[in-house]
Design a protein around this motif. Structure first.
Motif, PDB file in Angstrom:
ATOM      1  N   GLY A 120       7.905   8.754  -7.499  1.00  0.00           N
ATOM      2  CA  GLY A 120       8.580   9.995  -7.845  1.00  0.00           C
ATOM      3  C   GLY A 120       8.027  11.165  -7.052  1.00  0.00           C
ATOM      4  O   GLY A 120       8.325  12.318  -7.347  1.00  0.00           O
ATOM      5  N   ASP A 121       7.245  10.888  -6.029  1.00  0.00           N
ATOM      6  CA  ASP A 121       6.659  11.922  -5.183  1.00  0.00           C
ATOM      7  C   ASP A 121       7.754  12.552  -4.319  1.00  0.00           C
ATOM      8  O   ASP A 121       8.581  11.851  -3.755  1.00  0.00           O
ATOM      9  N   ARG A 122       7.742  13.863  -4.205  1.00  0.00           N
ATOM     10  CA  ARG A 122       8.796  14.550  -3.440  1.00  0.00           C
ATOM     11  C   ARG A 122       8.695  14.311  -1.940  1.00  0.00           C
ATOM     12  O   ARG A 122       9.692  14.177  -1.252  1.00  0.00           O
ATOM     13  N   THR A 123       7.500  14.288  -1.405  1.00  0.00           N
ATOM     14  CA  THR A 123       7.350  14.147   0.045  1.00  0.00           C
ATOM     15  C   THR A 123       7.368  12.685   0.493  1.00  0.00           C
ATOM     16  O   THR A 123       7.710  12.408   1.629  1.00  0.00           O
ATOM     17  N   ASN A 124       6.970  11.768  -0.368  1.00  0.00           N
ATOM     18  CA  ASN A 124       6.939  10.340  -0.017  1.00  0.00           C
ATOM     19  C   ASN A 124       7.589   9.492  -1.107  1.00  0.00           C
ATOM     20  O   ASN A 124       6.914   8.727  -1.780  1.00  0.00           O
ATOM     21  N   PRO A 125       8.915   9.591  -1.271  1.00  0.00           N
ATOM     22  CA  PRO A 125       9.535   8.764  -2.305  1.00  0.00           C
ATOM     23  C   PRO A 125       9.510   7.271  -1.962  1.00  0.00           C
ATOM     24  O   PRO A 125       9.548   6.436  -2.846  1.00  0.00           O
ATOM     25  N   LYS A 126       9.420   6.951  -0.672  1.00  0.00           N
ATOM     26  CA  LYS A 126       9.336   5.554  -0.223  1.00  0.00           C
ATOM     27  C   LYS A 126       8.258   5.480   0.850  1.00  0.00           C
ATOM     28  O   LYS A 126       8.329   6.161   1.860  1.00  0.00           O
ATOM     29  N   LEU A 127       7.265   4.635   0.604  1.00  0.00           N
ATOM     30  CA  LEU A 127       6.167   4.485   1.547  1.00  0.00           C
ATOM     31  C   LEU A 127       6.074   3.028   1.966  1.00  0.00           C
ATOM     32  O   LEU A 127       5.980   2.136   1.117  1.00  0.00           O
ATOM     33  N   ASP A 128       6.109   2.774   3.261  1.00  0.00           N
ATOM     34  CA  ASP A 128       5.932   1.429   3.794  1.00  0.00           C
ATOM     35  C   ASP A 128       4.502   1.262   4.282  1.00  0.00           C
ATOM     36  O   ASP A 128       4.036   2.019   5.125  1.00  0.00           O
ATOM     37  N   ILE A 129       3.835   0.261   3.734  1.00  0.00           N
ATOM     38  CA  ILE A 129       2.493  -0.106   4.190  1.00  0.00           C
ATOM     39  C   ILE A 129       2.675  -1.397   4.980  1.00  0.00           C
ATOM     40  O   ILE A 129       2.930  -2.447   4.406  1.00  0.00           O
ATOM     41  N   TYR A 130       2.592  -1.306   6.291  1.00  0.00           N
ATOM     42  CA  TYR A 130       2.877  -2.476   7.119  1.00  0.00           C
ATOM     43  C   TYR A 130       1.614  -2.988   7.790  1.00  0.00           C
ATOM     44  O   TYR A 130       0.605  -2.303   7.885  1.00  0.00           O
ATOM     45  N   GLY A 131       1.714  -4.248   8.221  1.00  0.00           N
ATOM     46  CA  GLY A 131       0.574  -4.881   8.875  1.00  0.00           C
ATOM     47  C   GLY A 131      -0.470  -5.367   7.889  1.00  0.00           C
ATOM     48  O   GLY A 131      -1.642  -5.472   8.227  1.00  0.00           O
ATOM     49  N   VAL A 132      -0.061  -5.687   6.653  1.00  0.00           N
ATOM     50  CA  VAL A 132      -0.980  -6.162   5.620  1.00  0.00           C
ATOM     51  C   VAL A 132      -1.048  -7.681   5.676  1.00  0.00           C
ATOM     52  O   VAL A 132      -0.014  -8.346   5.803  1.00  0.00           O
ATOM     53  N   ARG A 133      -2.235  -8.228   5.574  1.00  0.00           N
ATOM     54  CA  ARG A 133      -2.377  -9.679   5.544  1.00  0.00           C
ATOM     55  C   ARG A 133      -1.605 -10.246   4.360  1.00  0.00           C
ATOM     56  O   ARG A 133      -1.641  -9.714   3.263  1.00  0.00           O
ATOM     57  N   GLU A 134      -0.934 -11.367   4.615  1.00  0.00           N
ATOM     58  CA  GLU A 134      -0.066 -11.979   3.616  1.00  0.00           C
ATOM     59  C   GLU A 134      -0.816 -12.359   2.332  1.00  0.00           C
ATOM     60  O   GLU A 134      -0.287 -12.256   1.232  1.00  0.00           O
TER      61      GLU A 134
END
Length: 161
Positions: A120-134
């Motif tokens: 529900g954050d106004r500046t980051n409603p969707k954040l992608d964290i990529y490159g994470v070990r499976e």
């Protein structure tokens, strides 16, 4: 009141994410330099300029990825990014509402995943964290901390189903 101590977790994109993110630019750059080096090409300058530009874009992307940090503290998810102008974005954990994980073909090949966090954050409603070990259970860790912070602050979700 229960006392829970959460250690700070810092995530950085795995080295294979550089290949996934910048691989196409590398191939374009290589192709442009190969064409420029061919003896039948009369006007080499445009190919050299474009090859140099794509190489610089690729190097910038790699440097950006190397400086990218996702920090999960007891109360916040912090994203530190930027090369020339460093920025830190903060998401309060109690504002996070949903999660998803995805793996495209190259991520599957390298054993990586992308975690998408909805808040529900106004500046980051969707954040992608990529490159994470499976194998790393980031969703479980964040989910536990989100629930802890919601309980601690007395925040309850009301649904209308």
């Amino acid at each position: 009141m229960e006392q829970t101590i959460h250690r700070i977790i810092t995530l950085r994109p795995h080295w294979a994410q550089y290949i996934i993110s910048q691989g196409f630019l590398f191939l374009v750059s290589l192709l442009l330099f190969l064409v420029a080096g061919h003896e039948s090409i009369t006007f080499k300058a445009p190919f050299l300029i474009l090859g140099s530009a794509t190489t610089l874009m690729m190097l910038y992307g790699c440097l950006y990825l190397s400086k990218l940090r996702f920090i999960i503290s007891a109360e916040q998810l912090i994203v530190q990014h930027g090369i020339f102008h460093r920025t830190s974005d903060y998401i309060e954990l109690y504002r996070i509402v949903d999660f998803s994980e995805s793996r495209d073909l190259l991520e599957q090949f390298f054993g990586l995943k992308t975690i998408c966090i909805y808040s529900g954050d106004r500046t980051n409603p969707k954040l992608d964290i990529y490159g994470v070990r499976e194998k790393l259970d980031v969703v479980g860790i964040v989910r536990e901390r989100v629930e802890y912070n919601k309980r601690r602050k007395g925040i309850y979700e009301i649904t209308n189903r």
